[in-house]
Design a protein around this motif. Sequence first.
Motif, mmCIF file in Angstrom:
data_model
loop_
_atom_site.group_PDB
_atom_site.id
_atom_site.type_symbol
_atom_site.label_atom_id
_atom_site.label_comp_id
_atom_site.label_asym_id
_atom_site.label_seq_id
_atom_site.Cartn_x
_atom_site.Cartn_y
_atom_site.Cartn_z
ATOM 1 N N CYS A 74 0.832 -1.191 0.000
ATOM 2 C CA CYS A 74 0.000 0.000 0.000
ATOM 3 C C CYS A 74 0.875 1.253 0.000
ATOM 4 C CB CYS A 74 -0.916 -0.008 1.215
ATOM 5 S SG CYS A 74 -0.047 -0.393 2.724
ATOM 6 N N LYS A 100 6.061 2.783 -1.731
ATOM 7 C CA LYS A 100 5.115 1.699 -1.438
ATOM 8 C C LYS A 100 5.696 0.827 -0.343
ATOM 9 C CE LYS A 100 2.234 1.139 -5.375
ATOM 10 N NZ LYS A 100 1.387 0.193 -6.042
ATOM 11 N N ASP A 120 -3.337 -1.826 -3.110
ATOM 12 C CA ASP A 120 -3.680 -2.662 -4.257
ATOM 13 C C ASP A 120 -4.120 -4.016 -3.724
ATOM 14 O OD1 ASP A 120 -2.749 -0.660 -5.864
ATOM 15 O OD2 ASP A 120 -0.693 -1.458 -5.834
ATOM 16 N N ASN A 126 -6.000 -10.301 -7.363
ATOM 17 C CA ASN A 126 -6.048 -9.298 -8.428
ATOM 18 C C ASN A 126 -6.794 -9.833 -9.635
ATOM 19 O OD1 ASN A 126 -4.323 -10.945 -9.817
ATOM 20 N ND2 ASN A 126 -2.508 -9.716 -9.394
ATOM 21 N N HIS A 161 -12.623 -0.644 -1.150
ATOM 22 C CA HIS A 161 -11.785 -0.768 -2.327
ATOM 23 C C HIS A 161 -12.717 -0.949 -3.511
ATOM 24 C CE1 HIS A 161 -8.735 -2.350 -5.080
ATOM 25 N NE2 HIS A 161 -7.868 -1.739 -4.302
#
Lengths: 249, 202
Positions: A74, A100, A120, A126, A161
């Motif tokens: 993050c 990050k 993310d 993902n 998110h």
Amino acid sequence: MVGPGLVVQINESLFQGKRKYNRGRLRLGDRKPEERSDENEENSDEDEINMYRNIKPHYFSIDAIMAAQEKIQCSFIKKVEHVDFLDSIYSDKDEESDPKIELPLWMVKVFLVGKSIQFDMPKAYNEIYRGVLTADANVVDLFKLCKHFYLFGKFLSQLEHREAYEVRRTLIQTFIDRFKQTMDWAQNIDDNQPCFNRLDCLERLIFNDARVAQQHLNIYLTEGSGQMEIAAMILNYRKRKIHESRVLE
Amino acid sequence: MMHPAEIEFLAENEIIQIVPTFNHASHVHLICGSYGPFRAGLPLNVPIWVALNLRQKKTCRILAPDWMTVDKLQERLEEEKASKFFTQLPTNYYLEITQMLLTVASEDIPQGNDIKTAVKDLWDLRIAKLRSSVDLFVKEGRVQASLNHLTPMEINSVRPVFPDTLDALMTLHEHINSSDDREDSSQSSGATPSSTSFSLSL
């Protein structure tokens, strides 16, 4: 250690729980008086615990704690003060927007409240992996991907998110798709270590239960149920009777 | 979860016919009922555990139950194949009774091996049916199913997996609802709409 005039403290002792007629050893199980602790139940204790074990995570659940420990990549979008202990590399300045860093989930949650962080979705959740899982969930090695795939995924999907909704959908679909396979593996294959290694922790619990039950059934079908045994309680009872009658004499 | 031996224990209370080789004029009074009188050569009904006990002492001959013939079992098997649902069986403990009788009194039962195979076929068929319906239930996310004529042993084969699976699935679903609710009201909903109900009826 031994000698006259020397006082040695050996250890603390646990005097808790009940021993029937002051016989037998004190066992760890005696700490929990609500559980049965008969002598002949050492084998079935394990089954009983399995049976009443809850799938839902709670405050003390080790699995939930481990899942909350997983790292998320993050970056900070606001300046946050007094947290330079987080990463020694950035210790000379306060957390700024560009670098990050990886933080555990429970910490990300805290920063999200102040909306000072963005993250993310981790690799297993993902878009690419969601595609893989939707295509065929059965071929994925979930344990390698993420040990607590379902739990961690659930925690993630509770965070704010933009992909959270898709993650939830994928979780449910993956679980449903893999269920048949888990059950088949558990009930049919004798040497199932390779299969077992591919399961997520949640699936492993279910797998183990199914496995134990199937083994019981197989043993029953091949060897029969065997002889009944006298319960230890009854044996103790008789001993006591004899003892009492001796006293009366 | 029950141990198969516990289910066998329940099965031992089923009634079966025996032909004793001894005489005992009075009734035998048991908790499960009174049985007797025992006359040598005359068949009478007793619970299976009594029958097995007497048979082990070689004081009786066990008569196989009506359904325990190869022909009858093949008929059942065909019926089971033809039906989409579970068919009603003559006894709830077909597997256990066959197992018990064939271990103790295999000489009393003609074509014991064929019967064993037929019963195993029936069991395999029903278990396959059960597994596919469980899978369908989970896949389609249904909330209710009714399965009739399942025997205890069969139910026991899915019992360790099924409730936990539904539980896990519900936990995953629950969070969808709770985070959807969050937008319109912050009240905690006591009863989630997706509370899964499931009924197994025998």
